[in-house]
Design a protein around this motif. Structure first.
Motif, PDB file in Angstrom:
ATOM      1  N   LYS A 108      -9.056  -0.096  -8.828  1.00 41.73           N
ATOM      2  CA  LYS A 108      -9.742  -1.100  -8.012  1.00 41.73           C
ATOM      3  C   LYS A 108      -9.468  -0.962  -6.516  1.00 41.73           C
ATOM      4  CE  LYS A 108      -9.502  -4.637 -11.661  1.00 41.73           C
ATOM      5  NZ  LYS A 108      -8.970  -5.992 -12.000  1.00 41.73           N
ATOM      6  N   LEU A 109      -8.218  -0.784  -6.146  1.00 43.02           N
ATOM      7  CA  LEU A 109      -7.802  -0.951  -4.758  1.00 43.02           C
ATOM      8  C   LEU A 109      -7.951   0.346  -3.969  1.00 43.02           C
ATOM      9  CD1 LEU A 109      -4.632  -3.130  -5.410  1.00 43.02           C
ATOM     10  CD2 LEU A 109      -6.853  -3.906  -4.588  1.00 43.02           C
ATOM     11  N   GLY A 161      -6.839  -1.714   1.018  1.00 40.31           N
ATOM     12  CA  GLY A 161      -6.506  -1.568  -0.395  1.00 40.31           C
ATOM     13  C   GLY A 161      -5.139  -2.083  -0.767  1.00 40.31           C
ATOM     14  N   SER A 162      -4.537  -2.940   0.055  1.00 42.87           N
ATOM     15  CA  SER A 162      -3.233  -3.517  -0.258  1.00 42.87           C
ATOM     16  C   SER A 162      -3.327  -4.425  -1.482  1.00 42.87           C
ATOM     17  CB  SER A 162      -2.712  -4.318   0.936  1.00 42.87           C
ATOM     18  OG  SER A 162      -1.550  -5.054   0.585  1.00 42.87           O
ATOM     19  N   PHE A 163      -2.245  -4.441  -2.259  1.00 39.92           N
ATOM     20  CA  PHE A 163      -2.147  -5.333  -3.413  1.00 39.92           C
ATOM     21  C   PHE A 163      -2.086  -6.802  -3.005  1.00 39.92           C
ATOM     22  CE2 PHE A 163      -1.169  -1.826  -6.291  1.00 39.92           C
ATOM     23  CZ  PHE A 163      -1.493  -2.306  -7.549  1.00 39.92           C
ATOM     24  N   ASN A 171      -4.343  -2.654 -11.601  1.00 39.77           N
ATOM     25  CA  ASN A 171      -4.942  -1.509 -10.917  1.00 39.77           C
ATOM     26  C   ASN A 171      -4.534  -0.244 -11.651  1.00 39.77           C
ATOM     27  OD1 ASN A 171      -6.447  -0.551  -8.457  1.00 39.77           O
ATOM     28  ND2 ASN A 171      -4.546   0.601  -8.172  1.00 39.77           N
ATOM     29  N   LEU A 216      -4.581  -9.248  -4.409  1.00 41.57           N
ATOM     30  CA  LEU A 216      -4.507  -9.642  -5.818  1.00 41.57           C
ATOM     31  C   LEU A 216      -3.321 -10.550  -6.109  1.00 41.57           C
ATOM     32  CD1 LEU A 216      -5.204  -6.191  -7.585  1.00 41.57           C
ATOM     33  CD2 LEU A 216      -6.859  -7.961  -6.974  1.00 41.57           C
ATOM     34  N   GLN A 220       0.848  -1.201   0.000  1.00 43.21           N
ATOM     35  CA  GLN A 220       0.000   0.000   0.000  1.00 43.21           C
ATOM     36  C   GLN A 220       0.877   1.243   0.000  1.00 43.21           C
ATOM     37  OE1 GLN A 220      -2.225   2.072  -0.754  1.00 43.21           O
ATOM     38  NE2 GLN A 220      -3.938   1.232   0.417  1.00 43.21           N
TER      39      GLN A 220
END
Length: 534
Positions: free
Chosen positions: A446-447, A500-502, A428, A505, A204
């Protein structure tokens, strides 16, 4: 009156950041020495891996190190001959080598050209070089016009396209021969070192609060944090030094703004579970004090005789978070306290890792960062110095009893702007007209809806070295920097970062392992040549 109100609002934002960071720290935190060492084997894990060691290098694209793997020219340097049946990678084909769509064709760099100019690797310039996925504008956007005035550095037109092979990056190719290499792993977002380091530990890059280096006051500064809100909190796309570090900003004298992060990182998750961990960086141990600040002054020369300060504050991601910072660079309270909560707060010098390893108290999770001259960053480091650090550390780990249940991950923070031919899948997007090109603006955000977190960015090397590694294996699973974070989260049952951390995904690293039983043997390399010696 307006200025006073603005400062009060910004101060409240920073206070909220500090409060959140403090809340994420373990409630049992103490500066006193722990009574005894905690064996990593006592923690419950989802795999046979009880120790993860992440060696986090600097500024290398996949093609720059592995573009012609496993075929070396053997014209000069350390000889390299691949084992029969070595799998191919998605690398530089004859067409890309001879008829590249960029302004220059890629050329092999020899060992005597190991010290090269640095390239441009800005968030915006990398997107421009990708040219909507055509991957054909590297010379125009990420090649720097000239070297930095150091006559020892090699540079030529089209340098950004060039690559090393197994006669120079011999250690890396030998590790790929005996363990697992991924040829489809990417920088989580576009941009330079600090965002890459933050993605490794939190996934993030939004939540950065600019802070005045001298006064410590929060500021609204779009040059430090892109897309700032009314409180100045925005997204990291550059390399500000961390706010919670005495050695930042040349001991707080250069008057550049620093950065403080809101939110959680993997250290907070590990603390909550009581799992031992640490970030170990060369030069972290202070050499003195000046004006009330610890001074990090250790220097070493690279193979070309260039000397640089070992410690780089903006390479230390945990110092951006108050909850996991060691502002004064205090040492661990004792050797058996390394990895536990004490005055060092999990932030150490690389020498502390080596001491703990020798004592049999290596933490469950360790991040190793080489001193600058050995971190691989073009301009002041090089692959020869980098492989010396990597091979020495891996040789030590493989000679220890902990090797039997250890996974060593070799990963990188960014590409330095070096050419790579693979267009990433952008998972993203971002719609900041000042920063983002069509490769990002055409994709949904997205995030968390935050701007300037466009990714995936450039393709980077990724290796896993472990008794449980697949042997002489090339994994094609699409991964990113937060795949390393996800492995740590999953192995120690930490949960996700959130916000919202990657990591939500990220694909796992399991394609690089065989957990049925250990098959890969320890392989000792000569740190100077990278050749197998035992």
């Amino acid at each position: 009156m307006k200025r006073t109100r603005k400062r009060a609002t910004a101060a409240a934002a920073l206070a909220a950041t500090a409060a959140l960071a403090a809340a994420c720290a373990s409630s049992s935190a103490s500066t006193s020495a722990p009574a005894h060492a905690i064996a990593a084997e006592t923690f419950t894990t989802s795999t046979p891996i009880k120790h993860v060691v992440v060696i986090f290098g600097e500024n290398i694209s996949f093609d720059h190190y592995f573009g012609t793997y496993p075929n070396a020219t053997n014209e000069n340097g350390t000889p390299f001959h691949a084992a029969p049946g070595t799998p191919a990678v998605n690398g530089l084909t004859p067409e890309l080598l001879q008829h590249n769509p960029n302004a220059y064709n890629p050329k092999r760099l020899s060992p005597d050209q190991a010290l090269t100019c640095d390239q441009a690797h800005d968030y915006k310039k990398e997107q421009a070089a990708f040219n909507g996925g055509k991957m054909d504008k590297f010379v125009e956007y990420t090649e720097k016009d000239k070297c930095t005035g150091q006559p020892v550095l090699f540079g030529e037109p089209g340098l950004v396209m060039n690559y090393f092979d197994g006669n120079t990056v011999t250690a890396m190719w030998n590790y790929a021969q005996h363990y697992a290499l991924n040829d489809n792993s990417f920088n989580t977002v576009f941009g330079p070192s600090s965002p890459g380091a933050i993605n490794l530990v939190s996934g993030q890059t939004h939540g950065l609060q600019p802070v005045d280096s001298v006064t410590g006051e929060p500021k609204v500064d779009p040059h430090t944090a892109a897309s700032p809100d009314a409180h100045g909190v925005g997204t990291m796309i550059t390399d500000p030094d961390p706010a919670f570090d005495d050695c930042s900003d040349k001991n707080h004298t250069a008057k550049d703004n620093l950065g403080a992060f809101q939110g959680r990182n993997v250290g907070d998750l590990l603390n909550a579970r009581g799992v031992t961990w640490g970030w170990f960086e060369g030069g972290f141990r202070p050499t003195g004090e000046a004006n009330g600040y610890a001074v990090c002054g250790t220097k070493h020369p690279n193979v070309g005789g260039q000397a640089s300060v070992d410690y780089s504050p903006h390479h230390e991601p945990f110092q951006y978070y108050q909850s996991t910072s060691n502002r004064k660079h205090l040492p661990p309270s004792s050797l058996h306290a390394v990895g536990q909560q004490d005055q060092a707060n999990h932030q150490y010098d690389v020498r502390d890792f080596n001491d703990a390893l020798a004592a049999g108290t290596m933490p469950a999770v360790s991040f190793l960062k080489a001193p600058e001259y050995q971190d691989g960053h073009a301009g002041y480091s090089d692959p020869l110095d980098e492989q010396a650090f990597v091979a020495e550390e891996i040789n030590r780990i493989q000679a220890s009893p902990q090797w039997k249940n250890t996974a060593i991950v070799l990963a990188y923070d960014d590409s330095d702007g070096w050419y790579d031919h693979v267009a990433p899948k952008v998972l993203n997007g971002s719609h900041d007209s000042a920063q983002d090109a069509s490769v990002c603006t055409s994709k949904p955000v997205k995030l968390g809806g935050f701007a300037d977190r466009c990714g995936y960015g450039p393709r980077l090397p990724l290796l896993v070295i472990s008794p449980y590694s697949k042997v002489n294996h090339v994994d094609h699973t699409m991964t990113d920097q937060t795949s390393v974070l996800r492995f740590i989260e999953d192995n120690w049952h930490l949960g996700r970062i959130g916000g919202g951390s990657f990591d939500v995904l990220a694909a796992p690293l399991t394609g690089m392992f065989d957990f049925s039983h250990p098959k890969a043997k320890p392989v000792k390399l000569d740190p100077r040549s990278g050749a197998v010696v035992g």
